[in-house]
Motif scaffolding. Structure first.
Motif, PDB file in Angstrom:
ATOM      1  N   LEU A  69     -20.275  -5.046  38.593  1.00 37.51           N
ATOM      2  CA  LEU A  69     -19.477  -6.047  39.017  1.00 37.51           C
ATOM      3  C   LEU A  69     -20.069  -7.379  39.341  1.00 37.51           C
ATOM      4  O   LEU A  69     -19.512  -8.505  38.646  1.00 37.51           O
ATOM      5  CB  LEU A  69     -18.352  -5.680  39.771  1.00 37.51           C
ATOM      6  N   TYR A  70     -20.944  -7.336  40.080  1.00 41.24           N
ATOM      7  CA  TYR A  70     -22.010  -8.643  40.314  1.00 41.24           C
ATOM      8  C   TYR A  70     -22.410  -9.319  39.256  1.00 41.24           C
ATOM      9  O   TYR A  70     -22.375 -10.414  39.000  1.00 41.24           O
ATOM     10  CB  TYR A  70     -23.118  -8.291  41.385  1.00 41.24           C
ATOM     11  N   ALA A  71     -22.976  -8.462  38.280  1.00 43.72           N
ATOM     12  CA  ALA A  71     -23.420  -9.038  36.951  1.00 43.72           C
ATOM     13  C   ALA A  71     -22.307  -9.665  36.033  1.00 43.72           C
ATOM     14  O   ALA A  71     -22.732 -10.449  35.347  1.00 43.72           O
ATOM     15  CB  ALA A  71     -24.184  -7.780  36.085  1.00 43.72           C
ATOM     16  N   ARG A  72     -21.019  -9.286  36.225  1.00 43.39           N
ATOM     17  CA  ARG A  72     -20.214 -10.004  35.581  1.00 43.39           C
ATOM     18  C   ARG A  72     -19.359 -11.205  36.010  1.00 43.39           C
ATOM     19  O   ARG A  72     -18.628 -11.758  35.723  1.00 43.39           O
ATOM     20  CB  ARG A  72     -19.117  -8.829  35.430  1.00 43.39           C
ATOM     21  N   PRO A  90      -3.923 -24.128  38.863  1.00 40.60           N
ATOM     22  CA  PRO A  90      -4.240 -23.983  37.724  1.00 40.60           C
ATOM     23  C   PRO A  90      -5.278 -22.698  37.652  1.00 40.60           C
ATOM     24  O   PRO A  90      -6.104 -22.783  36.958  1.00 40.60           O
ATOM     25  CB  PRO A  90      -4.834 -25.192  36.889  1.00 40.60           C
ATOM     26  N   VAL A  91      -4.645 -21.618  38.276  1.00 39.32           N
ATOM     27  CA  VAL A  91      -5.596 -20.294  38.178  1.00 39.32           C
ATOM     28  C   VAL A  91      -4.663 -19.134  38.148  1.00 39.32           C
ATOM     29  O   VAL A  91      -3.742 -19.180  38.163  1.00 39.32           O
ATOM     30  CB  VAL A  91      -6.411 -20.343  39.756  1.00 39.32           C
ATOM     31  N   THR A  92      -5.466 -18.036  37.644  1.00 41.85           N
ATOM     32  CA  THR A  92      -4.866 -16.633  37.273  1.00 41.85           C
ATOM     33  C   THR A  92      -5.905 -15.768  37.788  1.00 41.85           C
ATOM     34  O   THR A  92      -7.119 -15.823  37.517  1.00 41.85           O
ATOM     35  CB  THR A  92      -4.627 -16.599  35.952  1.00 41.85           C
ATOM     36  N   PHE A  93      -5.711 -15.054  38.774  1.00 42.10           N
ATOM     37  CA  PHE A  93      -6.511 -13.831  39.261  1.00 42.10           C
ATOM     38  C   PHE A  93      -6.097 -12.510  38.305  1.00 42.10           C
ATOM     39  O   PHE A  93      -5.135 -12.236  37.978  1.00 42.10           O
ATOM     40  CB  PHE A  93      -6.079 -13.334  40.728  1.00 42.10           C
ATOM     41  N   ARG A  94      -7.404 -12.144  37.914  1.00 43.43           N
ATOM     42  CA  ARG A  94      -7.345 -10.834  37.299  1.00 43.43           C
ATOM     43  C   ARG A  94      -8.259  -9.664  37.793  1.00 43.43           C
ATOM     44  O   ARG A  94      -9.469  -9.906  38.424  1.00 43.43           O
ATOM     45  CB  ARG A  94      -8.054 -11.226  35.790  1.00 43.43           C
ATOM     46  N   LEU A  95      -7.786  -8.480  37.921  1.00 48.50           N
ATOM     47  CA  LEU A  95      -8.449  -7.263  38.504  1.00 48.50           C
ATOM     48  C   LEU A  95      -9.457  -6.878  37.354  1.00 48.50           C
ATOM     49  O   LEU A  95      -9.107  -6.748  36.319  1.00 48.50           O
ATOM     50  CB  LEU A  95      -7.353  -6.467  38.889  1.00 48.50           C
ATOM     51  N   LEU A  96     -10.696  -6.413  37.877  1.00 47.48           N
ATOM     52  CA  LEU A  96     -11.535  -5.733  37.064  1.00 47.48           C
ATOM     53  C   LEU A  96     -11.749  -4.426  37.750  1.00 47.48           C
ATOM     54  O   LEU A  96     -12.425  -4.074  38.863  1.00 47.48           O
ATOM     55  CB  LEU A  96     -12.934  -6.254  37.038  1.00 47.48           C
ATOM     56  N   VAL A 152     -18.520 -11.232  39.497  1.00 50.06           N
ATOM     57  CA  VAL A 152     -17.477 -10.737  40.553  1.00 50.06           C
ATOM     58  C   VAL A 152     -18.231 -11.383  42.119  1.00 50.06           C
ATOM     59  O   VAL A 152     -19.356 -10.836  42.001  1.00 50.06           O
ATOM     60  CB  VAL A 152     -17.079  -9.446  40.585  1.00 50.06           C
ATOM     61  N   ARG A 153     -17.452 -11.762  42.894  1.00 47.30           N
ATOM     62  CA  ARG A 153     -17.933 -12.185  44.130  1.00 47.30           C
ATOM     63  C   ARG A 153     -17.040 -11.759  45.317  1.00 47.30           C
ATOM     64  O   ARG A 153     -17.228 -12.030  46.280  1.00 47.30           O
ATOM     65  CB  ARG A 153     -18.178 -13.680  44.467  1.00 47.30           C
ATOM     66  N   ALA A 154     -15.880 -10.988  44.884  1.00 49.71           N
ATOM     67  CA  ALA A 154     -14.989 -10.671  45.729  1.00 49.71           C
ATOM     68  C   ALA A 154     -14.407  -9.174  45.247  1.00 49.71           C
ATOM     69  O   ALA A 154     -14.079  -9.077  43.995  1.00 49.71           O
ATOM     70  CB  ALA A 154     -13.717 -11.692  45.921  1.00 49.71           C
ATOM     71  N   VAL A 155     -14.467  -8.372  46.264  1.00 44.73           N
ATOM     72  CA  VAL A 155     -13.936  -6.924  45.639  1.00 44.73           C
ATOM     73  C   VAL A 155     -13.192  -6.383  46.833  1.00 44.73           C
ATOM     74  O   VAL A 155     -13.203  -6.309  47.980  1.00 44.73           O
ATOM     75  CB  VAL A 155     -15.208  -6.099  45.642  1.00 44.73           C
ATOM     76  N   VAL A 156     -12.032  -5.373  46.279  1.00 44.90           N
ATOM     77  CA  VAL A 156     -11.178  -4.631  47.063  1.00 44.90           C
ATOM     78  C   VAL A 156     -11.818  -3.252  46.763  1.00 44.90           C
ATOM     79  O   VAL A 156     -12.127  -2.896  45.752  1.00 44.90           O
ATOM     80  CB  VAL A 156      -9.908  -4.570  46.560  1.00 44.90           C
ATOM     81  N   GLY A 157     -11.917  -2.618  48.145  1.00 42.41           N
ATOM     82  CA  GLY A 157     -12.649  -1.153  48.033  1.00 42.41           C
ATOM     83  C   GLY A 157     -14.106  -1.529  48.270  1.00 42.41           C
ATOM     84  O   GLY A 157     -14.675  -2.313  48.784  1.00 42.41           O
ATOM     85  N   PRO A 158     -14.596  -0.327  48.523  1.00 41.10           N
ATOM     86  CA  PRO A 158     -14.230   1.259  48.138  1.00 41.10           C
ATOM     87  C   PRO A 158     -13.460   1.824  49.287  1.00 41.10           C
ATOM     88  O   PRO A 158     -13.308   1.088  50.579  1.00 41.10           O
ATOM     89  CB  PRO A 158     -15.583   2.050  47.945  1.00 41.10           C
ATOM     90  N   MET A 159     -12.919   2.956  49.239  1.00 37.78           N
ATOM     91  CA  MET A 159     -11.889   3.875  50.051  1.00 37.78           C
ATOM     92  C   MET A 159     -12.947   4.300  51.506  1.00 37.78           C
ATOM     93  O   MET A 159     -12.395   4.422  52.383  1.00 37.78           O
ATOM     94  CB  MET A 159     -11.040   4.594  49.565  1.00 37.78           C
ATOM     95  N   THR A 160     -13.826   5.003  50.966  1.00 36.63           N
ATOM     96  CA  THR A 160     -14.583   5.738  51.902  1.00 36.63           C
ATOM     97  C   THR A 160     -15.656   4.995  52.829  1.00 36.63           C
ATOM     98  O   THR A 160     -16.260   4.058  52.072  1.00 36.63           O
ATOM     99  CB  THR A 160     -15.024   6.824  51.336  1.00 36.63           C
ATOM    100  N   SER A 161     -16.031   5.462  54.056  1.00 35.96           N
ATOM    101  CA  SER A 161     -17.076   4.821  54.828  1.00 35.96           C
ATOM    102  C   SER A 161     -18.449   5.138  53.926  1.00 35.96           C
ATOM    103  O   SER A 161     -19.254   4.377  54.203  1.00 35.96           O
ATOM    104  CB  SER A 161     -16.855   5.149  56.059  1.00 35.96           C
ATOM    105  N   VAL A 215     -12.414  -4.291  41.718  1.00 33.20           N
ATOM    106  CA  VAL A 215     -11.684  -3.105  42.625  1.00 33.20           C
ATOM    107  C   VAL A 215     -12.421  -2.020  42.556  1.00 33.20           C
ATOM    108  O   VAL A 215     -12.816  -1.571  41.254  1.00 33.20           O
ATOM    109  CB  VAL A 215     -10.188  -2.981  42.020  1.00 33.20           C
ATOM    110  N   LEU A 216     -12.687  -1.266  43.757  1.00 33.90           N
ATOM    111  CA  LEU A 216     -13.568  -0.017  43.300  1.00 33.90           C
ATOM    112  C   LEU A 216     -12.734   0.874  44.030  1.00 33.90           C
ATOM    113  O   LEU A 216     -12.442   1.175  45.476  1.00 33.90           O
ATOM    114  CB  LEU A 216     -14.889  -0.121  44.239  1.00 33.90           C
ATOM    115  N   ILE A 217     -12.042   1.747  43.282  1.00 36.19           N
ATOM    116  CA  ILE A 217     -11.300   3.078  43.885  1.00 36.19           C
ATOM    117  C   ILE A 217     -11.559   4.289  43.169  1.00 36.19           C
ATOM    118  O   ILE A 217     -12.324   4.372  42.195  1.00 36.19           O
ATOM    119  CB  ILE A 217      -9.663   2.480  43.617  1.00 36.19           C
ATOM    120  N   PRO A 218     -11.447   5.372  43.870  1.00 32.54           N
ATOM    121  CA  PRO A 218     -11.754   6.929  43.179  1.00 32.54           C
ATOM    122  C   PRO A 218     -10.686   7.253  42.458  1.00 32.54           C
ATOM    123  O   PRO A 218      -9.648   7.816  42.761  1.00 32.54           O
ATOM    124  CB  PRO A 218     -11.643   7.531  44.696  1.00 32.54           C
ATOM    125  N   LEU A 219     -10.832   7.014  41.213  1.00 29.88           N
ATOM    126  CA  LEU A 219      -9.784   7.654  39.808  1.00 29.88           C
ATOM    127  C   LEU A 219     -10.445   8.939  39.773  1.00 29.88           C
ATOM    128  O   LEU A 219      -9.680   9.335  38.813  1.00 29.88           O
ATOM    129  CB  LEU A 219      -9.664   6.559  39.009  1.00 29.88           C
TER     130      LEU A 219
END
Length: 453
Positions: A142-145, A118-124, A147-156, A82-86
């Motif tokens: 995230l890719y190095a960890r 038998p799965v559990t989704f976890r947000l990073l 991750v192959r699916a990402v929510v965000g980012p918010m801006t174009s 998840v890439l969001i502007p905190l």
């Protein structure tokens, strides 16, 4: 078809070998050598592999047995980035979106548990800081960890900067709020909102419907701001509007006096010719709109006409804190993609309010649905692989009705149109507040007023 266990596979091989051996005992040494293939498949949708085994019977025949049997499908913990502007220009929006994706992953995990998967989704979750460079760096991390699916980012601007990396490394990105028209291309970027070709039409129609035939456009000079300004200008001119001026500003500035002085001069001249009801200001901005509008308070010409905004400011609480009095005076009618009101939407609103004590608005709903779209695409793909997830997204989106409504995507992976709510700044309980006052129906190109102000 029911799944076949490894024991059953072994028994089939033994039976086949015994049967062939018996045939040779009956037929004698004159019988020709024979090669037999047996294929065993698991239930539809299972991930399978092919195993070839060779068995020699006496000295007269070789039997080749090919068995297609299930391999381990999805199991264990599956990450969704998840890439969001905190922090940065959309920090207040980022906090709301964080709450939404946390609710979403809880609901998604309850769903897969009910299915017996038998799965559990976890947000990073990573802070993109509303900054294109930071967003790319966080995606690389995230890719190095894995991750192959990402929510965000918010801006174009952030999406544009990480697009090449996402495409090159097959990372599926689902943005809940990126709307720049020039990013509407087939790629690994999916956007759960319509692109700004639609919002530009909505703003233009709102201006004309409100009686504003002459507009000064002041826009944030980035991929999103310029794209929306251009789309609005083109449609506004088509339906009879006149653009008095269109000026981009540097959002990192703290002093906008030069831009505001130019706007005030153009507005003053237009008002003297056409009257204040026919003249308006369109501010395409993020949270710096609070600073800009507060500084505009020093220009009576600007405070004497109606202002309009977009999804960058609609329902934003931070700008109310910075310039509440000025925003009430100019009304700031702002458009934003409208989620479909439904029992599912209402249920989400209740959960969101219990968690944050705030109304979610649009982009928390589309962020919630991005979590589900990615999760369902991963399940349908049957493996945690970027290309397989990408290939599942359009089909999943066609059949998923989320908290924001039907999530049908076009061939470019963008939400296939929709209506726009109009929110204005009014006084409620003695303080500046947002109120929904209209809906722009883009299919009919018409404004339906709830409360004309």
């Amino acid at each position: 078809m029911r799944a076949v266990s490894p024991t059953q596979v072994a028994m089939l091989v033994v039976v086949l070998i015994i049967g062939i051996a018996a045939g040779y005992a009956i037929g004698g040494a004159a019988a020709p050598p024979k090669v037999s293939t047996v294929t065993v498949t698991q239930a539809a949708g299972a991930v399978t592999q092919t195993v070839t085994q060779t068995a020699t019977i006496a000295t007269t025949a070789t039997v080749r047995v090919t068995v297609t049997q299930p391999v381990a499908a999805l199991s264990g913990e599956i990450p969704i980035g998840v890439l969001i502007p905190l922090s940065g220009d959309l920090a207040s929006e980022g906090a709301l979106n964080k709450a939404a994706v946390e609710i979403a992953v809880e609901d998604l995990n309850s769903y897969v548990k009910a299915l017996g998967l038998p799965v559990t989704f976890r947000l990073l979750i990573e802070d993109s800081a509303t900054d294109p460079t930071t967003a790319l760096a966080k995606l690389q991390s995230l890719y190095a960890r894995g991750v192959r699916a990402v929510v965000g980012p918010m801006t174009s601007a952030e999406v544009r900067n990480l697009k090449s990396y996402a495409d090159g490394n097959k990372i599926v990105v689902c943005s809940q709020s990126s709307t720049a028209p020039d990013l509407a291309v087939p790629d690994y970027i999916f956007r759960n909102v319509p692109n700004d070709f639609f919002q530009g039409k909505a703003i233009a129609r709102l201006l004309i419907d409100y009686g504003v035939k002459y507009t000064y456009i002041l826009y944030r000079n980035d991929a999103w701001g310029k794209g929306l300004a251009d789309a609005t200008e083109a449609r506004y001119k088509e339906i009879g509007g006149t653009v008095l001026g269109k000026v981009g500003y540097d959002p990192k500035k703290g002093d906008f006096s030069a831009e505001l002085a130019a706007a005030a001069s153009a507005v003053k001249s237009a008002v003297s010719r056409y009257g204040d009801k026919a003249v308006g200001v369109l501010l395409i901005s993020f949270e710096e709109a609070g600073t800009i509008t507060a500084q505009a308070g020093g220009y009576p010409e600007l405070m004497g006409v109606t202002w309009f905004g977009s999804d960058g400011t609609a329902m934003n609480l931070k700008i109310l804190e910075a310039a509440g009095a000025q925003l009430v005076k100019v009304k700031h009618l702002a458009t934003i993609f409208a989620p479909t009101e439904s029992p599912k939407f209402t249920e989400f609103v209740n959960k969101f309010r219990a968690k944050t004590r705030e109304f979610p608005g649009t982009y928390p709903t589309t962020a919630y649905d991005c979590v589900w779209l990615l999760g369902l695409a991963i399940i349908q793909a049957g493996k945690y692989d970027g290309e397989a997830i990408k290939n599942s997204m359009l089909q999943v989106a066609r059949s998923y009705f989320g908290v924001s409504g039907w999530t049908i995507l076009d061939d470019n992976g963008d939400r296939a149109g929709g209506d726009y709510d109009v929110w204005a700044v009014v006084v409620k309980d003695g303080k500046p507040s947002w109120e929904k006052v209209a809906v722009v129906d883009t299919s009919s190109d018409a404004v339906r007023w709830i409360k004309r102000i």
